[in-house]
Design a protein around this motif. Structure first.
Motif, PDB file in Angstrom:
ATOM      1  N   ASN A  34     -41.432  48.449  13.709  1.00  0.00           N
ATOM      2  CA  ASN A  34     -41.099  48.370  12.296  1.00  0.00           C
ATOM      3  C   ASN A  34     -42.064  47.397  11.604  1.00  0.00           C
ATOM      4  O   ASN A  34     -42.763  46.630  12.265  1.00  0.00           O
ATOM      5  CB  ASN A  34     -39.657  47.904  12.104  1.00  0.00           C
ATOM      6  CG  ASN A  34     -39.147  48.244  10.706  1.00  0.00           C
ATOM      7  OD1 ASN A  34     -39.763  49.001   9.962  1.00  0.00           O
ATOM      8  ND2 ASN A  34     -38.019  47.654  10.333  1.00  0.00           N
ATOM      9  N   PHE A  35     -42.108  47.492  10.275  1.00  0.00           N
ATOM     10  CA  PHE A  35     -42.981  46.579   9.528  1.00  0.00           C
ATOM     11  C   PHE A  35     -42.258  46.128   8.265  1.00  0.00           C
ATOM     12  O   PHE A  35     -41.412  46.838   7.731  1.00  0.00           O
ATOM     13  CB  PHE A  35     -44.323  47.227   9.196  1.00  0.00           C
ATOM     14  CG  PHE A  35     -44.228  48.615   8.628  1.00  0.00           C
ATOM     15  CD1 PHE A  35     -44.109  48.822   7.264  1.00  0.00           C
ATOM     16  CD2 PHE A  35     -44.268  49.723   9.477  1.00  0.00           C
ATOM     17  CE1 PHE A  35     -44.038  50.112   6.755  1.00  0.00           C
ATOM     18  CE2 PHE A  35     -44.186  51.020   8.963  1.00  0.00           C
ATOM     19  CZ  PHE A  35     -44.068  51.211   7.603  1.00  0.00           C
ATOM     20  N   VAL A  36     -42.570  44.922   7.849  1.00  0.00           N
ATOM     21  CA  VAL A  36     -41.897  44.320   6.697  1.00  0.00           C
ATOM     22  C   VAL A  36     -42.948  43.690   5.796  1.00  0.00           C
ATOM     23  O   VAL A  36     -43.896  43.073   6.279  1.00  0.00           O
ATOM     24  CB  VAL A  36     -40.923  43.208   7.154  1.00  0.00           C
ATOM     25  CG1 VAL A  36     -40.084  42.735   5.969  1.00  0.00           C
ATOM     26  CG2 VAL A  36     -40.024  43.682   8.267  1.00  0.00           C
ATOM     27  N   GLU A  37     -42.751  43.853   4.507  1.00  0.00           N
ATOM     28  CA  GLU A  37     -43.708  43.305   3.538  1.00  0.00           C
ATOM     29  C   GLU A  37     -43.232  41.957   3.003  1.00  0.00           C
ATOM     30  O   GLU A  37     -42.044  41.758   2.773  1.00  0.00           O
ATOM     31  CB  GLU A  37     -43.854  44.296   2.388  1.00  0.00           C
ATOM     32  CG  GLU A  37     -44.931  43.930   1.397  1.00  0.00           C
ATOM     33  CD  GLU A  37     -45.109  45.006   0.328  1.00  0.00           C
ATOM     34  OE1 GLU A  37     -45.736  46.032   0.624  1.00  0.00           O
ATOM     35  OE2 GLU A  37     -44.601  44.809  -0.789  1.00  0.00           O
TER      36      GLU A  37
ATOM     37  N   THR B 192     -44.252  38.775   0.071  1.00  0.00           N
ATOM     38  CA  THR B 192     -45.078  38.332  -1.053  1.00  0.00           C
ATOM     39  C   THR B 192     -45.385  36.848  -0.863  1.00  0.00           C
ATOM     40  O   THR B 192     -44.501  36.067  -0.522  1.00  0.00           O
ATOM     41  CB  THR B 192     -44.326  38.559  -2.379  1.00  0.00           C
ATOM     42  OG1 THR B 192     -44.015  39.948  -2.465  1.00  0.00           O
ATOM     43  CG2 THR B 192     -45.190  38.158  -3.572  1.00  0.00           C
TER      44      THR B 192
ATOM     45  N   LYS C  33     -49.720  40.376  -1.128  1.00  0.00           N
ATOM     46  CA  LYS C  33     -48.699  40.816  -0.174  1.00  0.00           C
ATOM     47  C   LYS C  33     -49.325  41.022   1.203  1.00  0.00           C
ATOM     48  O   LYS C  33     -50.495  41.410   1.310  1.00  0.00           O
ATOM     49  CB  LYS C  33     -48.078  42.128  -0.646  1.00  0.00           C
ATOM     50  CG  LYS C  33     -47.238  41.979  -1.913  1.00  0.00           C
ATOM     51  CD  LYS C  33     -46.563  43.300  -2.242  1.00  0.00           C
ATOM     52  CE  LYS C  33     -45.468  43.130  -3.269  1.00  0.00           C
ATOM     53  NZ  LYS C  33     -45.993  42.953  -4.634  1.00  0.00           N
TER      54      LYS C  33
ATOM     55  N   VAL D 267     -48.199  42.650   5.219  1.00  0.00           N
ATOM     56  CA  VAL D 267     -47.190  43.377   5.988  1.00  0.00           C
ATOM     57  C   VAL D 267     -47.297  42.925   7.436  1.00  0.00           C
ATOM     58  O   VAL D 267     -48.388  42.937   8.014  1.00  0.00           O
ATOM     59  CB  VAL D 267     -47.414  44.900   5.886  1.00  0.00           C
ATOM     60  CG1 VAL D 267     -46.352  45.646   6.692  1.00  0.00           C
ATOM     61  CG2 VAL D 267     -47.372  45.344   4.437  1.00  0.00           C
TER      62      VAL D 267
ATOM     63  N   HIS E  30     -46.340  43.768  11.199  1.00  0.00           N
ATOM     64  CA  HIS E  30     -45.905  44.878  12.062  1.00  0.00           C
ATOM     65  C   HIS E  30     -45.478  44.303  13.402  1.00  0.00           C
ATOM     66  O   HIS E  30     -46.187  43.474  13.972  1.00  0.00           O
ATOM     67  CB  HIS E  30     -47.058  45.857  12.296  1.00  0.00           C
ATOM     68  CG  HIS E  30     -47.458  46.609  11.063  1.00  0.00           C
ATOM     69  ND1 HIS E  30     -47.199  47.945  10.892  1.00  0.00           N
ATOM     70  CD2 HIS E  30     -48.103  46.212   9.940  1.00  0.00           C
ATOM     71  CE1 HIS E  30     -47.660  48.343   9.722  1.00  0.00           C
ATOM     72  NE2 HIS E  30     -48.228  47.304   9.121  1.00  0.00           N
TER      73      HIS E  30
ATOM     74  N   VAL F 171     -52.130  43.741   2.107  1.00  0.00           N
ATOM     75  CA  VAL F 171     -51.876  44.983   1.387  1.00  0.00           C
ATOM     76  C   VAL F 171     -52.835  45.058   0.210  1.00  0.00           C
ATOM     77  O   VAL F 171     -53.032  44.061  -0.489  1.00  0.00           O
ATOM     78  CB  VAL F 171     -50.427  44.981   0.870  1.00  0.00           C
ATOM     79  CG1 VAL F 171     -50.134  46.221   0.057  1.00  0.00           C
ATOM     80  CG2 VAL F 171     -49.471  44.846   2.027  1.00  0.00           C
TER      81      VAL F 171
ATOM     82  N   PRO G 215     -47.593  50.843   2.831  1.00  0.00           N
ATOM     83  CA  PRO G 215     -48.616  49.831   2.550  1.00  0.00           C
ATOM     84  C   PRO G 215     -49.939  50.150   3.247  1.00  0.00           C
ATOM     85  O   PRO G 215     -49.966  50.525   4.410  1.00  0.00           O
ATOM     86  CB  PRO G 215     -48.010  48.553   3.123  1.00  0.00           C
ATOM     87  CG  PRO G 215     -46.550  48.792   3.160  1.00  0.00           C
ATOM     88  CD  PRO G 215     -46.370  50.258   3.373  1.00  0.00           C
TER      89      PRO G 215
ATOM     90  N   ASP H 139     -53.564  49.280   4.790  1.00  0.00           N
ATOM     91  CA  ASP H 139     -54.311  48.204   5.412  1.00  0.00           C
ATOM     92  C   ASP H 139     -55.649  48.033   4.707  1.00  0.00           C
ATOM     93  O   ASP H 139     -56.185  48.961   4.137  1.00  0.00           O
ATOM     94  CB  ASP H 139     -54.565  48.557   6.859  1.00  0.00           C
ATOM     95  CG  ASP H 139     -55.084  49.958   6.986  1.00  0.00           C
ATOM     96  OD1 ASP H 139     -56.109  50.147   7.614  1.00  0.00           O
ATOM     97  OD2 ASP H 139     -54.463  50.907   6.435  1.00  0.00           O
TER      98      ASP H 139
END
Lengths: 622, 622
Positions: free
Chosen positions: B508-511, B513, B569, B571, B573, B592, B601, B603
């Motif tokens: 999973n991946f999360v963004e 800021t 931002k 991300v 992973h 991002v 998002p 790369d």
């Protein structure tokens, strides 16, 4: 340049195909190809993508390559239907399982090359899967299809490379487009590890005899690519017809281009062995050069002609000076005497008598000088000493030296000539060379980066190397960073003064604009030297003395490759520094913010480190 | 927290000053300071800046610190007039020479701390000079003055750090401003190596009794800074007056703040020793824990209360189930029995009979269990086995386990419970815990980065560490990355199936800021677990179970610190992967692009590498 040329024929296996691998390879070879590129697995296996229960040992008709017998005649193609970054977890997970299965099968068969499909846009999980699975096939070449017609394909490749931690096993198959992109966009691929070139049938034109040919620009590109790889793949759909514009004619055309390349001279062939090979710069002051080194450099077809010309011109300018006396010419660092001979010839040409001294500190080279002295007779006085410490019987009118390194001053020409210039007549003496300038430009080269990186230590990233650039993209025309002039009478001669040798320190910075999204792997270094008036020698690309091979450029690596966007700017900072025992360079690259208010380029958070602080990794001994 | 508190008084020597070093130190100490911070060289030596001939051995009145006798009472201040990035070459070169001279003098005197002036805006050559010269004073602390009132001071510091290759000897003296900046802008300094805090006289307020005090916000900040350093410097101009708001009162106030800190509990003191210390996570499945480890963890004041509460609530929900029979409760991985005792207490509280099994595989812990069994009597059956392979005489109604690591699943709770859940009644059985979720956030920490980096290998950058964070800035509130639920009946149990253990893989991946210009050094990992219904335990900062000390967060490092701009931002992973012998994590961080057209998002070229590919550096054994 590789002499073995290999052309593969690509076959796109469809689920309906009934043709056997035997027939695919036979068709390729019967039509003049060396090998075939073909799917390992039948595309109908894509059914397993949505149903994990279909994944298991391959059934007989799920695989195209069934036995090991053909391994050496094929490049195995990985399935195109895999989608590692699907938002559908089932497809993602099953893609990973199927890839492992294909790789494992390829390993079992002993395939020596694996061609992965076009690098996808979403590639983060793809990168992880690729990087992991190739460790299970350590002997296979791993090639990723890179169609140049995809606009962001370089950015994709660059991301893959970063995500895979610059894994040097991952190489590319460059697929040529019908419309070739312009300039730098193409040039940057020469910095990348090209293992194959894919030439699609559709990009060929038909000549007036009905044969397939490539456009002039394509031909030019293909000839350049011959310097990168000897493996070409012809792709596209072919009928069974064997007419003159049929299957064999494409490979024949490529072989024709390969055969009709301009052949390198014997000396160029010698240099080819050094392409992209990291050499540590010579230290002729600290070490004594070997005879073989002299032997090679003395063959330079340009350098000595320029030296003769410079001496000749200097003599002409001194025809009326000390009219009845010979002009005193001293060659310092005479080596085995090539410039001494040129000085004699210049004197003859100018019809100006000279008194010639040849000074050399290397006892081995001096033996050759002594032998030559038997031929030269009284015309030449040979002296065995370090030029910096010789107490000469008279002053020279012309002091000739050849102490230049690839970066001009990097073999300590400034320090040597500071010591030797006391031999020169302070009012009217001429130094040949009279000045030299160092040039730099950022360069991109995955190959050079990987070579330095393979040592796995900081020291090798803080060393400059002599390299004949091939898999290199020079990001801009080199720009001057600093110069030295000789003679230079305004110097401190007391070794215990803080000012001693301070005039040979340098610090300067130069800004470069990045023409395309790029990764900077280091800085290229070059020199231009004025021997006398407009007689120059140069390895700076725009003014390179044609045919001169004595110097290859320097490569100053960066520890961490620096990504730079199109139209952004970077500033390269260079220092030349000294202490009592050594001279060294330090360097760094700093991206520039877009803020134009500042008079001096501003650094941002992503500056590189300053390499080689205090000369800890690399230096030149005084 | 350091117990020795040191306050220095700064003296700004002016060219007109006639006060001796003896008087400066005496004034500082007579007024309650431990040491003085004072110029090494008299500012009048600035005359040498424009005239190299003035540079030479110091004259007697060019130096403030003349003898070694005072070395331990002073912090030596480097001259403010030096300008290493002047566009005037004379000033630049002379600054370099004078710095060398000052450093050399400081080394000769044996000074133990050097305070450099405010970090300048133009700092590229400054960085080189600093990085080079400090190697000649290997035992001195090197501190750079960082006034927080300069808006871009963090960016300057970040550039310096990069240019100096993260030299861990360069530390900072944080100078507090009158107006404190908000939130993250301040928080990020806690990730940096703060050696001293400079408190200017002018930021003090005067209380109703006429004594200097700090505002509430300043007090709060200073108390936080006590956790970073014990060296404070009072700066500003002081008269000779010794009134109540005079010289001694500033240091008295700081000492008062230091003395009146909330004192940590005994257990908190234990934890303080682990601040910013890298521990390798436990491997309780593969290795057997030591008695001392059990001893420490059993003292947790929160964890076992929550377990008792969860069992109690589960028992209440089963009051009418199997009414006349005892409920079967199994504690798997019972260790030395703390949860067994809690289960007994829960049963008493709920007034619900239970039949209790305690299962443990560690033969050493089992000895303690046997001893306790003598107290428990028939209420508990103890079983010596691996929970995954036990053939139980009956099914459990409640299966209790405590197999969680700092990241939830990182001590293989999922795999253990997959094996143990066959002990559970498939229709009505309750698993405690019922689920757990892993959380991540990017973090900045020069200290942790330098600790990992000091190993000088890739392996340590691809390992996750248990760390009690102190010199760390969590860049955002952590976000969930994945979860596990128990029991999970839909799993493959055939070890030779491709599906075996696949359900425990995660990707999973999360963004995130970025709130301020930052350098990301790695990712922090945390967990939240539901034991039963709303009974949770958590080390995720916003929901952290207060006082629970059994788990510190995980730190996943990044090989190359990643600079990220304010409002940009990134991300993160994460992968959890397995093979037949081990489980491991892989991770990467991808900036991002600002392109919002893409659903996922994108790369960019500066993605980090994927760390720990194939679990090559770090894994947890099955």
């Amino acid at each position: 340049m590789n002499s073995q040329f290999c052309v593969a024929l690509e076959h796109n296996y469809t689920p309906e195909d009934t043709i056997s691998l035997y027939d695919i390879v036979k068709k390729a070879r019967d039509n003049g190809h060396d090998i075939a590129a073909v799917n390992i697995v039948n595309p109908k296996y894509s059914r397993a993508l949505k149903d994990i229960n279909e994944i298991g040992p391959f059934k007989k008709d799920d695989i195209v390559v069934q036995t090991t017998g053909w391994a050496k005649y094929i490049i195995g193609k990985i399935s195109e239907f895999l989608d590692f970054d699907s938002t559908d977890d089932t497809i993602r997970v099953n893609s990973e399982l199927i890839l492992k299965q294909e790789i494992s099968w390829a390993g079992h068969l002993g395939l020596t090359a694996l061609l992965f499909p076009t690098l996808p846009k979403q590639l983060i999980n793809y990168s992880r899967c690729l990087n992991n699975c190739i460790s299970s096939v350590p002997y296979a070449q791993i090639i990723i299809r890179i169609p140049l017609e995809i606009p962001d394909i370089w950015d994709r490749w660059n991301s893959l490379r970063n995500l895979c931690g610059h894994n040097s096993r991952i190489k590319i198959a460059l697929e040529l487009p019908g419309d070739l992109p312009e300039g730098e966009s193409l040039a940057r691929w020469f910095a990348e590890p090209i293992a194959s070139v894919i030439v699609p049938k559709k990009i060929f034109l038909t000549n007036k005899n009905g044969y397939p040919v490539l456009s002039k620009r394509h031909q030019e590109l293909v000839r350049k690519l011959f310097r990168q790889t000897n493996q070409f793949i012809i792709s596209g759909i072919f009928g069974e017809s064997l007419e003159k514009n049929g299957l064999p004619s494409y490979q024949q055309y490529l072989r024709h281009l390969f055969r009709t390349q301009v052949q390198p001279s014997e000396i160029e062939k010698l240099a080819l062995d050094y392409e992209d090979y990291l050499q540590t710069p010579l230290q002729p002051l600290m070490d004594n050069l070997e005879s073989m080194t002299y032997e090679v450099f003395e063959q330079d077809p340009v350098k000595y002609i320029q030296y003769e010309e410079a001496i000749y011109r200097a003599l002409l300018d001194r025809m009326d000076f000390k009219k009845d006396e010979p002009l005193v010419v001293m060659v310092v660092g005479a080596g085995r005497g090539p410039i001494v001979e040129r000085a004699l010839r210049a004197s003859e040409r100018a019809n100006r008598k000279i008194k010639l001294y040849a000074i050399e500190k290397n006892p081995n080279a001096f033996i050759t000088l002594k032998q030559k002295k038997e031929v030269w007779g009284d015309k030449v006085t040979i002296v065995f000493t370090d030029m910096r410490y010789w107490d000469a019987p008279e002053k020279a009118d012309i002091l000739v030296s050849e102490l230049l390194g690839s970066f001009g001053d990097n073999e300590l020409s400034p320090e040597c000539l500071d010591g030797a210039q006391k031999l020169l007549n302070p009012d009217t003496g001429i130094s040949i060379p009279s000045d030299y300038t160092s040039y730099i430009t950022p360069i991109s080269s995955t190959s050079l980066y990987n070579s330095v990186s393979s040592y796995k230590d900081v020291m090798h990233f803080e060393t400059s190397y002599v390299v004949k650039f091939n898999k290199v993209c020079e990001i801009s025309e080199p720009k001057p960073i600093w110069s030295f002039q000789h003679p230079n009478w305004n110097i401190e001669t007391n070794p215990s003064s803080v000012k001693f040798n301070l005039h040979n320190d340098r610090y300067n910075f130069v800004e470069f604009t990045i023409p395309e999204n790029m990764t900077i792997h280091g800085i290229g270094g070059y020199f231009e030297a004025t021997l006398y008036k407009d007689v120059i020698i140069s390895i700076n690309p725009p003014t390179h003395s044609e045919g001169m091979f004595s110097w290859f450029p320097l490569f100053f690596p960066l520890k961490i490759p620096m990504y730079a966007k199109k139209n952004s700017k970077v500033v390269a900072h260079f220092w030349r520094l000294h202490d009592t025992k050594k001279v060294w360079y330090e360097w760094c690259v700093v991206p520039v913010t877009t803020n134009d208010e500042e008079p001096i380029p501003q650094d941002v958070g992503s500056a590189s480190s300053i390499h080689n602080p205090g000369g800890r990794s690399h230096w030149i001994g005084l």
